[in-house]
Design a protein around this motif. Structure first.
Motif, mmCIF file in Angstrom:
data_model
loop_
_atom_site.group_PDB
_atom_site.id
_atom_site.type_symbol
_atom_site.label_atom_id
_atom_site.label_comp_id
_atom_site.label_asym_id
_atom_site.label_seq_id
_atom_site.Cartn_x
_atom_site.Cartn_y
_atom_site.Cartn_z
ATOM 1 N N HIS A 1 0.792 -1.271 0.166
ATOM 2 C CA HIS A 1 -0.108 -0.014 0.046
ATOM 3 C C HIS A 1 0.856 1.260 0.124
ATOM 4 C CE1 HIS A 1 0.440 -0.788 4.278
ATOM 5 N NE2 HIS A 1 0.668 0.708 4.437
ATOM 6 N N LEU A 2 2.222 1.076 0.119
ATOM 7 C CA LEU A 2 3.025 2.222 0.105
ATOM 8 C C LEU A 2 3.910 2.496 -1.175
ATOM 9 C CD1 LEU A 2 4.642 1.984 3.566
ATOM 10 C CD2 LEU A 2 2.873 3.279 3.095
ATOM 11 N N ASN A 3 3.685 1.507 -2.200
ATOM 12 C CA ASN A 3 4.503 1.589 -3.273
ATOM 13 C C ASN A 3 3.965 2.731 -4.328
ATOM 14 O OD1 ASN A 3 5.890 -0.328 -2.402
ATOM 15 N ND2 ASN A 3 5.249 -1.993 -3.997
ATOM 16 N N ILE A 4 2.792 3.074 -4.380
ATOM 17 C CA ILE A 4 2.147 4.010 -5.465
ATOM 18 C C ILE A 4 2.950 5.436 -5.100
ATOM 19 C CG2 ILE A 4 0.341 5.295 -6.189
ATOM 20 C CD1 ILE A 4 -1.414 2.874 -5.728
ATOM 21 N N ALA A 5 3.044 5.638 -3.799
ATOM 22 C CA ALA A 5 3.681 7.081 -3.756
ATOM 23 C C ALA A 5 5.140 6.998 -4.075
ATOM 24 C CB ALA A 5 3.791 7.203 -2.063
ATOM 25 N N VAL A 6 5.936 6.004 -4.005
ATOM 26 C CA VAL A 6 7.229 5.733 -4.558
ATOM 27 C C VAL A 6 7.073 5.561 -6.110
ATOM 28 C CG1 VAL A 6 9.270 4.328 -4.650
ATOM 29 C CG2 VAL A 6 7.990 4.357 -2.465
ATOM 30 N N ALA A 7 6.645 5.275 -6.622
ATOM 31 C CA ALA A 7 6.118 5.180 -8.166
ATOM 32 C C ALA A 7 6.000 6.621 -8.698
ATOM 33 C CB ALA A 7 4.914 4.114 -8.593
ATOM 34 N N GLU A 8 5.021 7.124 -7.987
ATOM 35 C CA GLU A 8 4.681 8.679 -8.527
ATOM 36 C C GLU A 8 5.862 9.798 -8.164
ATOM 37 O OE1 GLU A 8 1.219 9.424 -6.299
ATOM 38 O OE2 GLU A 8 -0.222 8.321 -8.059
ATOM 39 N N ALA A 9 6.655 9.314 -7.180
ATOM 40 C CA ALA A 9 7.873 10.053 -7.052
ATOM 41 C C ALA A 9 8.852 9.759 -8.131
ATOM 42 C CB ALA A 9 8.222 9.663 -5.732
ATOM 43 N N VAL A 65 -2.470 -5.902 -7.592
ATOM 44 C CA VAL A 65 -3.037 -5.775 -8.765
ATOM 45 C C VAL A 65 -3.272 -4.097 -8.868
ATOM 46 C CG1 VAL A 65 -4.817 -6.192 -10.416
ATOM 47 C CG2 VAL A 65 -3.910 -8.145 -9.052
ATOM 48 N N PRO A 66 -3.951 -3.581 -8.071
ATOM 49 C CA PRO A 66 -4.365 -2.136 -8.354
ATOM 50 C C PRO A 66 -3.052 -1.370 -8.414
ATOM 51 C CG PRO A 66 -5.869 -2.895 -6.874
ATOM 52 C CD PRO A 66 -4.881 -4.043 -7.026
ATOM 53 N N THR A 67 -1.911 -1.563 -7.616
ATOM 54 C CA THR A 67 -0.642 -0.874 -7.351
ATOM 55 C C THR A 67 0.074 -1.095 -8.931
ATOM 56 O OG1 THR A 67 -0.462 -1.252 -4.999
ATOM 57 C CG2 THR A 67 1.606 -0.813 -6.529
ATOM 58 N N THR A 68 0.228 -2.362 -9.335
ATOM 59 C CA THR A 68 0.696 -2.526 -10.569
ATOM 60 C C THR A 68 0.043 -1.779 -11.687
ATOM 61 O OG1 THR A 68 1.555 -4.736 -9.894
ATOM 62 C CG2 THR A 68 1.358 -4.314 -12.187
ATOM 63 N N GLU A 69 -1.369 -1.687 -11.746
ATOM 64 C CA GLU A 69 -2.178 -0.827 -12.590
ATOM 65 C C GLU A 69 -1.863 0.493 -12.796
ATOM 66 O OE1 GLU A 69 -6.072 -1.908 -11.736
ATOM 67 O OE2 GLU A 69 -6.324 -3.738 -13.076
ATOM 68 N N ARG A 70 -1.451 1.121 -11.568
ATOM 69 C CA ARG A 70 -1.108 2.447 -11.310
ATOM 70 C C ARG A 70 0.293 2.788 -12.236
ATOM 71 N NH1 ARG A 70 -1.569 7.486 -12.487
ATOM 72 N NH2 ARG A 70 -0.653 8.849 -11.050
ATOM 73 N N VAL A 71 1.158 1.673 -11.819
ATOM 74 C CA VAL A 71 2.590 1.626 -12.195
ATOM 75 C C VAL A 71 2.455 1.656 -13.779
ATOM 76 C CG1 VAL A 71 4.835 0.443 -12.260
ATOM 77 C CG2 VAL A 71 3.588 0.662 -10.133
ATOM 78 N N VAL A 72 1.780 0.647 -14.267
ATOM 79 C CA VAL A 72 1.660 0.948 -15.768
ATOM 80 C C VAL A 72 1.101 1.997 -16.462
ATOM 81 C CG1 VAL A 72 0.585 -0.558 -17.625
ATOM 82 C CG2 VAL A 72 1.261 -1.747 -15.808
ATOM 83 N N GLU A 73 0.158 2.775 -15.543
ATOM 84 C CA GLU A 73 -0.192 4.006 -16.152
ATOM 85 C C GLU A 73 0.892 4.979 -16.082
ATOM 86 O OE1 GLU A 73 -3.307 5.286 -13.600
ATOM 87 O OE2 GLU A 73 -4.927 3.835 -14.530
ATOM 88 N N LEU A 74 1.657 4.945 -15.091
ATOM 89 C CA LEU A 74 2.771 5.903 -15.191
ATOM 90 C C LEU A 74 3.841 5.768 -16.099
ATOM 91 C CD1 LEU A 74 3.129 6.079 -11.322
ATOM 92 C CD2 LEU A 74 2.313 8.099 -12.542
ATOM 93 N N SER A 75 3.985 4.470 -16.391
ATOM 94 C CA SER A 75 5.227 3.998 -17.253
ATOM 95 C C SER A 75 4.811 4.700 -18.690
ATOM 96 C CB SER A 75 5.400 2.542 -17.557
ATOM 97 O OG SER A 75 4.126 1.898 -18.250
#
Length: 359
Positions: free
Chosen positions: A75-83, A98-108
């Motif tokens: 639950h803390l990974n999205i903040a790191v991915a966005e940073a 899964v939701p965390t990975t979906e956000r990472v894919v969006e950022l990529s």
């Protein structure tokens, strides 16, 4: 388009796995800065305090690095991915969520000059690399069955388990629905379903569907493979006890409480074992064939220090992927999925070679 090379790597979270991730990165020739919310002095690399829930603080911490490996609860990974996105650095994580990975894919997709590589741990991660590499040797593939168990070598009690991994992560896998392929199409099915008996080296185990272990594989293989699933391995009777806890005691909706109960009841042990079980069926050399990849990994001494099996298998897989990106074997841009990585390439890295040494 200019892409960033990888020389200095930040590791955020220096817990059960993060400290070894940082040490293996140093061993592989990278400069490392370790970040954690508490003081964790380490001899091999610089460490700094960091509020891991403060996005701006994380972004500032990434200002003088080329890449970051997030070794935090999911639950803390999205903040790191966005940073990482805002800082323009390469991003790697160990999440099964899964939701965390979906956000990472969006950022990529929005930051083409950096690479984002989520799910670099054990499952998802190594198990997907192995599964895809075995499947690639078939002319046509009918099914891919993936199983992983991180277990005590000497189990006690009805659960037969020890929480060497994040208790909240395990509960998440047990309660979230699971994505699978059935008839070549993606479906969502309940966790802890489709139980089966598995025997590895004379040790009897049970397996049941759990969430997150496939990563992005269902999207990759939809329409190409009839059946694909991921199951967690446990000692017999474990899942019956979990059903009692979740359903008969009505604790399914209180995940935090379940995690505290389980961690208190079954704390970590040092004598663990990690089982990998991959089975692929299809056509090879014109004939129907089933190929199995089965391994049991024990604790390992690395540079004079003993590490649990769950720690070194997770860390070695993750750092091996960082090495592959740095060497140009994997892309420096976009999103890299674990099934895009060849097992032979991973084993050729300094960190990945630990798996060959342990076999």
């Amino acid at each position: 388009m200019v892409t960033r090379s990888i020389e200095t790597v930040a590791v955020i979270g220096l817990g059960k796995v993060g400290e070894l991730v940082a040490s293996l990165l140093v061993r592989a020739g990278f400069e490392v800065i370790g970040f954690d919310a508490v003081e964790r002095p380490c001899a091999d690399f610089e460490t700094r305090l960091l509020d891991v829930v403060d996005g701006q603080a994380i972004r500032s911490g990434l200002s003088d690095v080329d890449a970051v490996v997030a070794c935090l609860p999911y639950h803390l990974n999205i903040a790191v991915a966005e940073a990482a996105y805002h800082a323009g650095v390469h991003y790697f994580d160990l999440t099964e969520d899964v939701p965390t990975t979906e956000r990472v894919v969006e950022l990529s997709a929005a930051r083409p000059e950096s690479v984002f590589v989520p799910q670099c741990g054990l499952a998802p991660g190594l198990i997907g690399i192995v599964g895809a590499s075995v499947a690639a040797t078939f002319t046509t593939t009918r099914s891919i069955e993936l199983k992983v168990g991180a277990l005590p070598q000497n189990p006690t009690g009805l659960l037969g388990y020890a929480f060497n991994w994040s208790a909240e992560g395990v509960v998440n896998e047990y309660l979230n629905d699971c994505e699978v392929l059935r008839g070549g199409r993606r479906q969502m099915v309940p966790a802890l379903a489709e139980k089966e008996r598995v025997v590895i080296g004379g040790i009897e185990l049970e397996a049941a569907l759990t969430s997150g272990g496939l990563g992005t594989m269902c999207r990759t293989y939809e329409g190409h493979v009839q059946r694909l699933d991921y199951k967690t391995l446990r000692y017999p009777g474990h899942f019956r006890q979990m059903h009692f806890l979740f359903d008969e005691l009505n604790l399914r909706d209180d995940r935090a409480l379940i995690g505290r109960i389980l961690l208190d009841a079954k704390p970590p042990v040092n004598d663990d074992i990690v089982y990998l079980h991959v089975a692929v069926e299809g056509v090879k050399d014109g004939q129907p064939f089933r190929e199995n990849f089965v391994r049991g990994y024990l604790p390992m001494d690395i540079d004079g220090r003993r590490w649990r099996a769950i720690s070194w298998t997770t860390a070695a897989s993750a750092v091996g992927v960082v090495e592959l990106v740095a060497e140009g074997v994997l892309p420096h841009t976009g999103c890299v999925h674990q099934e895009d990585i060849r097992l032979s390439d991973l084993l050729a890295t300094r960190s990945g070679a630990l798996f060959a040494a342990a076999s």
